[in-house]
Design a protein around this motif. Structure first.
Motif, PDB file in Angstrom:
ATOM      1  N   LYS A 137     -33.314  23.999 -31.570  1.00 28.83           N
ATOM      2  CA  LYS A 137     -33.858  25.068 -32.409  1.00 28.83           C
ATOM      3  C   LYS A 137     -32.785  26.103 -32.749  1.00 28.83           C
ATOM      4  O   LYS A 137     -32.787  26.677 -33.842  1.00 28.83           O
ATOM      5  CB  LYS A 137     -35.048  25.717 -31.712  1.00 28.83           C
ATOM      6  N   LEU A 138     -31.857  26.339 -31.816  1.00 31.81           N
ATOM      7  CA  LEU A 138     -30.766  27.270 -32.084  1.00 31.81           C
ATOM      8  C   LEU A 138     -29.897  26.773 -33.230  1.00 31.81           C
ATOM      9  O   LEU A 138     -29.558  27.537 -34.137  1.00 31.81           O
ATOM     10  CB  LEU A 138     -29.918  27.445 -30.820  1.00 31.81           C
ATOM     11  N   ALA A 139     -29.543  25.500 -33.199  1.00 33.62           N
ATOM     12  CA  ALA A 139     -28.712  24.927 -34.262  1.00 33.62           C
ATOM     13  C   ALA A 139     -29.383  25.102 -35.619  1.00 33.62           C
ATOM     14  O   ALA A 139     -28.751  25.519 -36.603  1.00 33.62           O
ATOM     15  CB  ALA A 139     -28.442  23.455 -33.979  1.00 33.62           C
ATOM     16  N   HIS A 140     -30.670  24.799 -35.661  1.00 36.83           N
ATOM     17  CA  HIS A 140     -31.394  24.900 -36.941  1.00 36.83           C
ATOM     18  C   HIS A 140     -31.528  26.346 -37.383  1.00 36.83           C
ATOM     19  O   HIS A 140     -31.451  26.656 -38.584  1.00 36.83           O
ATOM     20  CB  HIS A 140     -32.766  24.242 -36.833  1.00 36.83           C
ATOM     21  N   SER A 141     -31.704  27.251 -36.424  1.00 38.47           N
ATOM     22  CA  SER A 141     -31.820  28.673 -36.756  1.00 38.47           C
ATOM     23  C   SER A 141     -30.530  29.204 -37.368  1.00 38.47           C
ATOM     24  O   SER A 141     -30.554  30.003 -38.305  1.00 38.47           O
ATOM     25  CB  SER A 141     -32.161  29.470 -35.490  1.00 38.47           C
ATOM     26  N   LEU A 142     -29.389  28.737 -36.848  1.00 37.47           N
ATOM     27  CA  LEU A 142     -28.102  29.233 -37.335  1.00 37.47           C
ATOM     28  C   LEU A 142     -27.704  28.634 -38.674  1.00 37.47           C
ATOM     29  O   LEU A 142     -27.183  29.326 -39.555  1.00 37.47           O
ATOM     30  CB  LEU A 142     -27.006  28.933 -36.305  1.00 37.47           C
ATOM     31  N   PHE A 143     -27.953  27.321 -38.830  1.00 39.88           N
ATOM     32  CA  PHE A 143     -27.374  26.602 -39.963  1.00 39.88           C
ATOM     33  C   PHE A 143     -28.393  25.895 -40.848  1.00 39.88           C
ATOM     34  O   PHE A 143     -28.013  25.303 -41.856  1.00 39.88           O
ATOM     35  CB  PHE A 143     -26.363  25.563 -39.447  1.00 39.88           C
ATOM     36  N   GLY A 144     -29.673  25.927 -40.471  1.00 39.03           N
ATOM     37  CA  GLY A 144     -30.667  25.190 -41.244  1.00 39.03           C
ATOM     38  C   GLY A 144     -30.463  23.696 -41.152  1.00 39.03           C
ATOM     39  O   GLY A 144     -30.952  22.934 -41.991  1.00 39.03           O
ATOM     40  N   SER A 145     -29.735  23.245 -40.128  1.00 37.96           N
ATOM     41  CA  SER A 145     -29.434  21.827 -39.946  1.00 37.96           C
ATOM     42  C   SER A 145     -29.271  21.558 -38.462  1.00 37.96           C
ATOM     43  O   SER A 145     -28.987  22.473 -37.677  1.00 37.96           O
ATOM     44  CB  SER A 145     -28.152  21.451 -40.694  1.00 37.96           C
ATOM     45  N   TYR A 146     -29.453  20.294 -38.077  1.00 36.31           N
ATOM     46  CA  TYR A 146     -29.240  19.903 -36.677  1.00 36.31           C
ATOM     47  C   TYR A 146     -27.859  19.295 -36.470  1.00 36.31           C
ATOM     48  O   TYR A 146     -27.520  18.891 -35.372  1.00 36.31           O
ATOM     49  CB  TYR A 146     -30.312  18.895 -36.244  1.00 36.31           C
ATOM     50  N   LYS A 147     -27.072  19.225 -37.520  1.00 34.18           N
ATOM     51  CA  LYS A 147     -25.725  18.670 -37.442  1.00 34.18           C
ATOM     52  C   LYS A 147     -24.720  19.814 -37.295  1.00 34.18           C
ATOM     53  O   LYS A 147     -24.719  20.767 -38.065  1.00 34.18           O
ATOM     54  CB  LYS A 147     -25.397  17.851 -38.690  1.00 34.18           C
ATOM     55  N   ILE A 148     -23.832  19.698 -36.288  1.00 39.08           N
ATOM     56  CA  ILE A 148     -22.835  20.717 -36.016  1.00 39.08           C
ATOM     57  C   ILE A 148     -21.449  20.123 -36.222  1.00 39.08           C
ATOM     58  O   ILE A 148     -21.127  19.080 -35.648  1.00 39.08           O
ATOM     59  CB  ILE A 148     -22.957  21.227 -34.560  1.00 39.08           C
ATOM     60  N   ASP A 149     -20.633  20.781 -37.034  1.00 39.07           N
ATOM     61  CA  ASP A 149     -19.250  20.352 -37.221  1.00 39.07           C
ATOM     62  C   ASP A 149     -18.356  21.132 -36.269  1.00 39.07           C
ATOM     63  O   ASP A 149     -18.384  22.364 -36.236  1.00 39.07           O
ATOM     64  CB  ASP A 149     -18.799  20.588 -38.663  1.00 39.07           C
ATOM     65  N   TYR A 150     -17.572  20.391 -35.489  1.00 41.53           N
ATOM     66  CA  TYR A 150     -16.671  21.039 -34.536  1.00 41.53           C
ATOM     67  C   TYR A 150     -15.358  20.283 -34.464  1.00 41.53           C
ATOM     68  O   TYR A 150     -15.332  19.104 -34.101  1.00 41.53           O
ATOM     69  CB  TYR A 150     -17.322  21.115 -33.145  1.00 41.53           C
ATOM     70  N   GLN A 151     -14.281  20.973 -34.826  1.00 46.73           N
ATOM     71  CA  GLN A 151     -12.924  20.432 -34.718  1.00 46.73           C
ATOM     72  C   GLN A 151     -12.798  19.041 -35.332  1.00 46.73           C
ATOM     73  O   GLN A 151     -12.235  18.110 -34.745  1.00 46.73           O
ATOM     74  CB  GLN A 151     -12.487  20.406 -33.251  1.00 46.73           C
ATOM     75  N   GLY A 152     -13.373  18.889 -36.522  1.00 49.30           N
ATOM     76  CA  GLY A 152     -13.217  17.646 -37.264  1.00 49.30           C
ATOM     77  C   GLY A 152     -14.222  16.568 -36.950  1.00 49.30           C
ATOM     78  O   GLY A 152     -14.186  15.488 -37.554  1.00 49.30           O
ATOM     79  N   SER A 153     -15.133  16.816 -36.014  1.00 49.40           N
ATOM     80  CA  SER A 153     -16.175  15.831 -35.676  1.00 49.40           C
ATOM     81  C   SER A 153     -17.547  16.461 -35.877  1.00 49.40           C
ATOM     82  O   SER A 153     -17.693  17.687 -35.890  1.00 49.40           O
ATOM     83  CB  SER A 153     -16.026  15.352 -34.227  1.00 49.40           C
ATOM     84  N   GLN A 154     -18.547  15.611 -36.014  1.00 48.39           N
ATOM     85  CA  GLN A 154     -19.912  16.100 -36.205  1.00 48.39           C
ATOM     86  C   GLN A 154     -20.769  15.722 -35.000  1.00 48.39           C
ATOM     87  O   GLN A 154     -20.688  14.616 -34.478  1.00 48.39           O
ATOM     88  CB  GLN A 154     -20.534  15.513 -37.477  1.00 48.39           C
ATOM     89  N   TYR A 155     -21.608  16.660 -34.587  1.00 46.82           N
ATOM     90  CA  TYR A 155     -22.457  16.475 -33.412  1.00 46.82           C
ATOM     91  C   TYR A 155     -23.911  16.637 -33.822  1.00 46.82           C
ATOM     92  O   TYR A 155     -24.271  17.579 -34.525  1.00 46.82           O
ATOM     93  CB  TYR A 155     -22.057  17.463 -32.315  1.00 46.82           C
ATOM     94  N   ASP A 156     -24.727  15.690 -33.372  1.00 40.88           N
ATOM     95  CA  ASP A 156     -26.115  15.596 -33.818  1.00 40.88           C
ATOM     96  C   ASP A 156     -27.046  16.127 -32.743  1.00 40.88           C
ATOM     97  O   ASP A 156     -27.186  15.531 -31.674  1.00 40.88           O
ATOM     98  CB  ASP A 156     -26.438  14.132 -34.137  1.00 40.88           C
ATOM     99  N   PHE A 157     -27.694  17.254 -33.022  1.00 40.13           N
ATOM    100  CA  PHE A 157     -28.628  17.851 -32.076  1.00 40.13           C
ATOM    101  C   PHE A 157     -30.075  17.446 -32.363  1.00 40.13           C
ATOM    102  O   PHE A 157     -30.988  17.902 -31.672  1.00 40.13           O
ATOM    103  CB  PHE A 157     -28.500  19.381 -32.099  1.00 40.13           C
ATOM    104  N   GLU A 158     -30.279  16.607 -33.363  1.00 35.34           N
ATOM    105  CA  GLU A 158     -31.638  16.183 -33.695  1.00 35.34           C
ATOM    106  C   GLU A 158     -32.069  14.988 -32.854  1.00 35.34           C
ATOM    107  O   GLU A 158     -33.211  14.912 -32.405  1.00 35.34           O
ATOM    108  CB  GLU A 158     -31.737  15.834 -35.172  1.00 35.34           C
ATOM    109  N   GLN A 159     -31.156  14.059 -32.594  1.00 37.50           N
ATOM    110  CA  GLN A 159     -31.482  12.871 -31.808  1.00 37.50           C
ATOM    111  C   GLN A 159     -31.657  13.251 -30.339  1.00 37.50           C
ATOM    112  O   GLN A 159     -31.057  14.226 -29.861  1.00 37.50           O
ATOM    113  CB  GLN A 159     -30.372  11.827 -31.945  1.00 37.50           C
ATOM    114  N   PRO A 160     -32.466  12.505 -29.585  1.00 37.01           N
ATOM    115  CA  PRO A 160     -32.607  12.782 -28.143  1.00 37.01           C
ATOM    116  C   PRO A 160     -31.246  12.769 -27.454  1.00 37.01           C
ATOM    117  O   PRO A 160     -30.412  11.906 -27.710  1.00 37.01           O
ATOM    118  CB  PRO A 160     -33.493  11.623 -27.656  1.00 37.01           C
ATOM    119  N   PHE A 161     -31.019  13.740 -26.586  1.00 35.38           N
ATOM    120  CA  PHE A 161     -29.741  13.837 -25.884  1.00 35.38           C
ATOM    121  C   PHE A 161     -29.636  12.710 -24.856  1.00 35.38           C
ATOM    122  O   PHE A 161     -30.604  12.391 -24.165  1.00 35.38           O
ATOM    123  CB  PHE A 161     -29.608  15.186 -25.173  1.00 35.38           C
TER     124      PHE A 161
END
Length: 493
Positions: free
Chosen positions: A289-313
Motif C-alpha cells: 500500500k505504501l508503494a501505491h500511495s507514493l507512486f500510484g504503482s506497485y512497481k519500484i525502480d531502484y538502481q536500474g532494476s524493477q521490483y514488484d510489490f504486487e506479487q506475493p512476497f
C-alpha cells in the motif's frame, strides 16, 4: 576548492557584506513584517493552465516569498519550499530608488513580493511587483547554477546548500516524510498506540550491537545510547498496551558504509496475540500500500532494476535459501559444526571456536545469499543461537519463529514471535554474558528488570523492526544511506 576560487569567493562575500552594511545604516536589515499568502506550487496548480486573458480577468493578487535563484531580464526567479515562481520588475510603475535597490540584490537573497498574477509570452506565471522587500541578505554566493554543488562530501556537509540547489534532493526528503507519515497512519488505523521509550539506558538491550557510552554526572553512572527500544516496548505489552509502536532513533557504535550510519531511524511495533506469520502478512500489506500511495504503482525502480510489490512476497527458510543459491551444497554440508566449518573454510569465512551450527550457517548465508535476494523476500527460521530474543520453533528448537525481509539484496526488516518464557530468556541472556566476557562487544547484557517483567507475564506477542533509512533508499532510488539522511555523520573538516 583551490586558492584562486577561494579568493574570488572572498571578494564576493566582501561585496555582499558591504551591501548589508549599507542596508543596516538605513535601518532596514532583516525585516519580518512581510506575510506571504500562497506558495509557488499552489499558484502553478491553480493558474498554470489559464491564458493571459483569463488571468487579467481574474485579477488575482498574490503575496509570495522565496530565494532569488536567477535573473531573466526583467524577471526574478523565486524558489520557496514548494517550487518556483517568477516576479516581474515593473520599472515603469515602481519607485526609481526601489528599482535601483532591486538591481543590487544578489542571487541567493530572500525577498517578499506582492502583486497581480500574470502570464508571460512564454507561458510562465509571474507576480507583477507592486510591493517588494528584501527580507534576508545572503552573504555567500550560491554554487554556479549549471554545475551546482557537485562534490559529494560537500553536499553532505552543507546539506542546506544541497537542498537549495538540487530539486531531486528536496524530493527525496519529501518522500521520506511521506513514508514516515504513511507508516504512522497505517499502524494507528490498525489499532496501534504510538509511544516513546528512553534513548539513554542503564543497560543497552534489544539488539546485538556495540553501544555508545556516556556518563551522567549527577548520578555518577554510565549510560548507553539505545541500540533498540525493543525491551521497553515489550514491557509495555506486559503492562497491557497490546499493540504499540515507536518511530525511533537508534545508535550503534559501528562502522560507516553505504548501508550503515551510527545514528539511524527504525520503526518498531509489537502486537499481542499474534505470531511472526501475522507480521509478515501485515508487512507485505503495508509496503504494498505504501508503494501505491507514493507512486500510484506497485512497481519500484531502484538502481536500474524493477521490483514488484504486487506479487506475493517470496518466503523461504535460511537453510532453504542457502541450498537454493548454493547448488554445490547439500543438507549434509549444513548438518554439523565440522561440515559447516569446512564450508566456511572453502568460502574463506573466518570462524570462532565457540560458534555452533547456527552461527556458522548465518555466516554462510550472509556471505553467499543475502545480497542476492533481489525481489521482495522473507527469510525465516533463523537459528536460535543468533536470535536471543525470539521464540523457539515448537517443532525444531534449533531455530526460531523469526524472519528478515530483503529487497535488492538489502535487509529492510527483522521480526519474530517474541520469547515470553522468562526462564528461557534468562538462560539466553546468560549465554550472551558468556559471549561478552569472551570478547564479543556486540553481545547483550543481562537485563534483570526485563526478566522480572516477563515473570509477570508477556502474552503471546510478535514484534518487528523496519529500517526507515534503507526503506527510503529503496523508494527514492538512492544508492547510499547518506543520500537519505539530512545530516549524515562525517569526520570533522
Amino acid at each position: 576548492m583551490n586558492d584562486e576560487t577561494n579568493q574570488d569567493e572572498n571578494k564576493l562575500i566582501a561585496l555582499r557584506r558591504e551591501k548589508l552594511s549599507q542596508i543596516r545604516n538605513k535601518g532596514a536589515a532583516f525585516p519580518n513584517h512581510f506575510r506571504r499568502n500562497v506558495l509557488a506550487s499552489e499558484l502553478q496548480t491553480r493558474y498554470g493552465d489559464k491564458t493571459k486573458e483569463e488571468l487579467v480577468e481574474l485579477n488575482r493578487h498574490a503575496s509570495v516569498a522565496g530565494r532569488i535563484m536567477a535573473r531573466r531580464g526583467p524577471f526574478l526567479v523565486l524558489q520557496d519550499m514548494s517550487g518556483r515562481i517568477q516576479a516581474y520588475i515593473d520599472r515603469k510603475n515602481l519607485d526609481k530608488a526601489l528599482v535601483k535597490e532591486i538591481d543590487h540584490w544578489d542571487i541567493g537573497d530572500i525577498i517578499g513580493v506582492s502583486g497581480e498574477l500574470h502570464k508571460s509570452g512564454k507561458g510562465d506565471l509571474y507576480v507583477k511587483m507592486e510591493t517588494v522587500v528584501l527580507l534576508t541578505k545572503s552573504l555567500r554566493p550560491l554554487p554556479e547554477k549549471f554545475h551546482g554543488l557537485t562534490d559529494q562530501e560537500q553536499r553532505y556537509r552543507m546539506r542546506y546548500v544541497d537542498l537549495i540547489m538540487n530539486q531531486h534532493v528536496r524530493e527525496t526528503f519529501t518522500i521520506r516524510s511521506r513514508i514516515v507519515a504513511f507508516m504512522r497512519n497505517y499502524l494507528t488505523e490498525n489499532g496501534f498506540l504510538e509511544v516513546e521509550t528512553p534513548m539513554m539506558q542503564t543497560i543497552p538491550g534489544g539488539a546485538t550491537a556495540k553501544p555508545f557510552v556516556t556518563h551522567h554526572n549527577a548520578l555518577d553512572m554510565e549510560l548507553y545510547l539505545r541500540v533498540a527500544p525493543e525491551l521497553f516496548l515489550k514491557r509495555l505489552v506486559v503492562g497491557g498496551f497490546e499493540k504499540v509502536f515507536e518511530i525511533n532513533r537508534n545508535f550503534r557504535n559501528e562502522g560507516l558504509s553505504t548501508r550503515h550510519n551510527p545514528e539511524f531511524t527504525m520503526l518498531e511495533f509489537y502486537e499481542a496475540y499474534a505470531d511472526y506469520h501475522v507480521l509478515m502478512d501485515r508487512t507485505e500489506d503495508m509496503l504494498r500500500k505504501l508503494a501505491h500511495s507514493l507512486f500510484g504503482s506497485y512497481k519500484i525502480d531502484y538502481q536500474g532494476s524493477q521490483y514488484d510489490f504486487e506479487q506475493p512476497f517470496a518466503r523461504m527458510s535460511v537453510k532453504e535459501s542457502v541450498l537454493k543459491l548454493n547448488p554445490d551444497l547439500n543438507e549434509e554440508n549444513l548438518a554439523t559444526v565440522e561440515s559447516l566449518r569446512k564450508v566456511c573454510d572453502t568460502l574463506e569465512i573466518p570462524c570462532e571456536n565457540s560458534w555452533g551450527t547456527g552461527k556458522l550457517l548465518i555466516e554462510v548465508f550472509e556471505k553467499t545469499v543475502e545480497d542476492r535476494l533481489d525481489q521482495p523476500t522473507f527469510i525465516t527460521e533463523y537459528p536460535t543461537e543468533v536470535s536471543p530474543l525470539a521464540r523457539r520453533n515448537d517443532e525444531n528448537p534449533e531455530v526460531t519463529d523469526r524472519f528478515e525481509f530483503f529487497v535488492a539484496g538489502k535487509e529492510i526488516a527483522n521480526g519474530f514471535s517474541e520469547l515470553n518464557d522468562a526462564e528461557d530468556q534468562a538462560a539466553r541472556f546468560q549465554h550472551q554474558v558468556v559471549q561478552k566476557d569472551s570478547g564479543d562487544e556486540e553481545a547483550m547484557h543481562y537485563d534483570a528488570d526485563y526478566i522480572r517483567a516477563l515473570e509477570y507475564g508477556l502474552p503471546p506477542t510478535a514484534g518487528e523492526g523496519i529500517g526507515i533509512d534503507r526503506l527510503v533508499m529503496l523508494f527514492t532510488d538512492s544508492a547510499s544511506i547518506r543520500d537519505v539522511l539530512l545530516f549524515p555523520h562525517m569526520r570533522p573538516e
